[in-house]
Design a protein around this motif. Structure first.
Motif, mmCIF file in Angstrom:
data_model
loop_
_atom_site.group_PDB
_atom_site.id
_atom_site.type_symbol
_atom_site.label_atom_id
_atom_site.label_comp_id
_atom_site.label_asym_id
_atom_site.label_seq_id
_atom_site.Cartn_x
_atom_site.Cartn_y
_atom_site.Cartn_z
ATOM 1 N N GLN A 109 0.835 -1.210 0.000
ATOM 2 C CA GLN A 109 0.000 0.000 0.000
ATOM 3 C C GLN A 109 0.864 1.252 0.000
ATOM 4 N N LEU A 110 0.577 2.167 -0.931
ATOM 5 C CA LEU A 110 1.275 3.453 -0.920
ATOM 6 C C LEU A 110 1.041 4.161 0.414
ATOM 7 N N THR A 111 -0.185 4.034 0.942
ATOM 8 C CA THR A 111 -0.512 4.707 2.211
ATOM 9 C C THR A 111 0.437 4.279 3.329
ATOM 10 N N ASP A 112 0.790 2.994 3.382
ATOM 11 C CA ASP A 112 1.713 2.532 4.430
ATOM 12 C C ASP A 112 3.078 3.202 4.252
ATOM 13 N N GLY A 113 3.495 3.365 2.999
ATOM 14 C CA GLY A 113 4.757 4.071 2.721
ATOM 15 C C GLY A 113 4.668 5.533 3.145
ATOM 16 N N LEU A 114 3.519 6.158 2.894
ATOM 17 C CA LEU A 114 3.353 7.578 3.249
ATOM 18 C C LEU A 114 3.367 7.762 4.765
ATOM 19 N N ALA A 115 2.821 6.779 5.479
ATOM 20 C CA ALA A 115 2.808 6.851 6.949
ATOM 21 C C ALA A 115 4.247 6.901 7.473
ATOM 22 N N GLU A 116 5.148 6.179 6.803
ATOM 23 C CA GLU A 116 6.571 6.220 7.168
ATOM 24 C C GLU A 116 7.200 7.542 6.746
ATOM 25 N N LEU A 117 6.923 7.924 5.491
ATOM 26 C CA LEU A 117 7.566 9.119 4.912
ATOM 27 C C LEU A 117 7.288 10.360 5.762
ATOM 28 N N CYS A 118 6.028 10.501 6.217
ATOM 29 C CA CYS A 118 5.693 11.732 6.951
ATOM 30 C C CYS A 118 6.335 11.749 8.344
ATOM 31 N N LYS A 119 6.917 10.608 8.745
ATOM 32 C CA LYS A 119 7.603 10.612 10.046
ATOM 33 C C LYS A 119 9.093 10.933 9.905
ATOM 34 N N ILE A 120 9.630 10.779 8.681
ATOM 35 C CA ILE A 120 11.069 11.097 8.530
ATOM 36 C C ILE A 120 11.308 12.388 7.742
ATOM 37 N N GLU A 121 10.284 12.843 7.016
ATOM 38 C CA GLU A 121 10.405 14.097 6.247
ATOM 39 C C GLU A 121 9.101 14.877 6.402
ATOM 40 N N ASP A 122 9.164 16.184 6.085
ATOM 41 C CA ASP A 122 7.928 16.975 6.151
ATOM 42 C C ASP A 122 6.970 16.574 5.037
ATOM 43 N N MET A 123 5.694 16.538 5.393
ATOM 44 C CA MET A 123 4.653 16.265 4.391
ATOM 45 C C MET A 123 3.457 17.150 4.726
#
Ligand code: UTP
Length: 287
Positions: free
Chosen positions: A228-242
């Motif tokens: 799921q892209l959403t699972d990737g986004l959940a990670e991304l927003c914790k290491i970079e600004d989103m």
């Protein structure tokens, strides 16, 4: 943050539009006179995108053909002096630099985005889902690019949906930054009622940094056994600004029959070549 590349994932099976999608890609179904995917490509181009990668699969070569020249049809139109038709046929092939890659297995949207890794390289890129048509004054992708530039952050397009249907989407945890723009803190795919963060869902548009690829490579299958892209986004927003952008647009999900018919009827009612006739026709059948 300059965004010049876009990825359009169009490798889904389209099971909600069967039986037509058994042999016709849902992205090629015409909304009035243009295939649905052309509206998406036009949005990208109108947002300043120059290179577009469409992710297809083995049943979707019609998409590739559509964005290519069609010498036989063009020669015949030229011979018979049908110049406006000739221009129409050529226009779709000249919209942008089009690139194609196949997702070899239908393992989900996150897996599909991973297929874009070498095309994207080390730049931020836009993602436009192949079946979500947006109608707006400022293209939605441009709205996201502007927010990404302002906050030097990835961005996701979001709108409020009824809490009663949020389980069909994802749910964002957000904090307000300004009118219509929020900091994204977390997101969950297809939440059960006790896991809902807010009634804001991500809907079909993204601007992402290439950091998403390292994350997706490590993301295990999630909801529905898909990456799921959403699972990737959940990670991304914790290491970079989103940021989440509450975009101004009407969205048509042409991947289901209701959205497809709404888009077809509303676009036809605005199209000067058929609207007078269609209004009369609908009046005649309104009993
Ligand atoms: P959907 O959830 O609309 O799934 O995918 P779908 O398979 O296209 O359609 P249904 O649900 O069976 O009717 C969301 C987006 O992700 C792409 C789709 O093409 C669509 O743009 N996608 C999905 C892929 O590119 N690959 C996949 O493995 C799954």
């Amino acid at each position: 943050m300059k965004v010049k590349k876009a990825v359009i994932p169009a490798a889904g099976l389209g099971t909600r539009m069967l039986p037509a999608t058994k042999s016709i890609p849902k992205e090629m179904l015409p909304v009035v006179d243009k295939p649905a995917i052309q509206y998406i490509v036009e949005e990208a181009v109108n947002s300043g995108i120059e290179d577009i990668l469409i992710i297809t699969n083995r049943g979707k070569s019609a998409i590739e053909d559509y964005f290519d020249y069609s010498p036989e049809v063009e020669a015949s139109l030229e011979k018979s002096g049908k110049i406006s038709e000739l221009n129409l046929v050529r226009a779709s092939a000249n919209l942008a630099n089009m690139h194609f890659i196949r997702q070899k297995e239908t393992k989900g949207l996150g897996h599909s985005i991973l297929c874009a890794k070498s095309f994207v390289g080390n730049e931020p890129f836009a993602v436009l889902l192949g079946d979500d048509i947006m109608v707006s004054e400022v293209p939605v992708t441009k709205q996201l690019i502007d927010a990404s530039e302002k906050y030097n952050a990835s961005s996701v397009g979001a709108q409020q949906v009824d809490l009663g249907v949020i389980h069909k989407y994802c749910s964002l945890k957000i904090e307000k930054l300004e009118e219509k723009i929020f900091k994204a803190l977390d997101v969950i795919e297809k939440p059960s009622p006790d896991k809902v963060f807010s009634n804001y869902a991500i809907l079909g548009r993204y601007v992402l940094t290439p950091a998403i690829f390292d994350i997706l490579e490590k993301t295990s299958p999630g909801f529905g056994g898909e990456i799921q892209l959403t699972d990737g986004l959940a990670e991304l927003c914790k290491i970079e600004d989103m940021v989440a952008v509450d975009f101004d647009a009407k969205r048509y999900d042409t991947g289901n029959l209701q959205g497809f018919l709404e888009a077809t009827i509303e676009f036809a009612l605005k199209d000067p070549s058929v609207n007078t006739w269609l209004r009369e026709y609908l009046k005649m059948h309104n009993s």
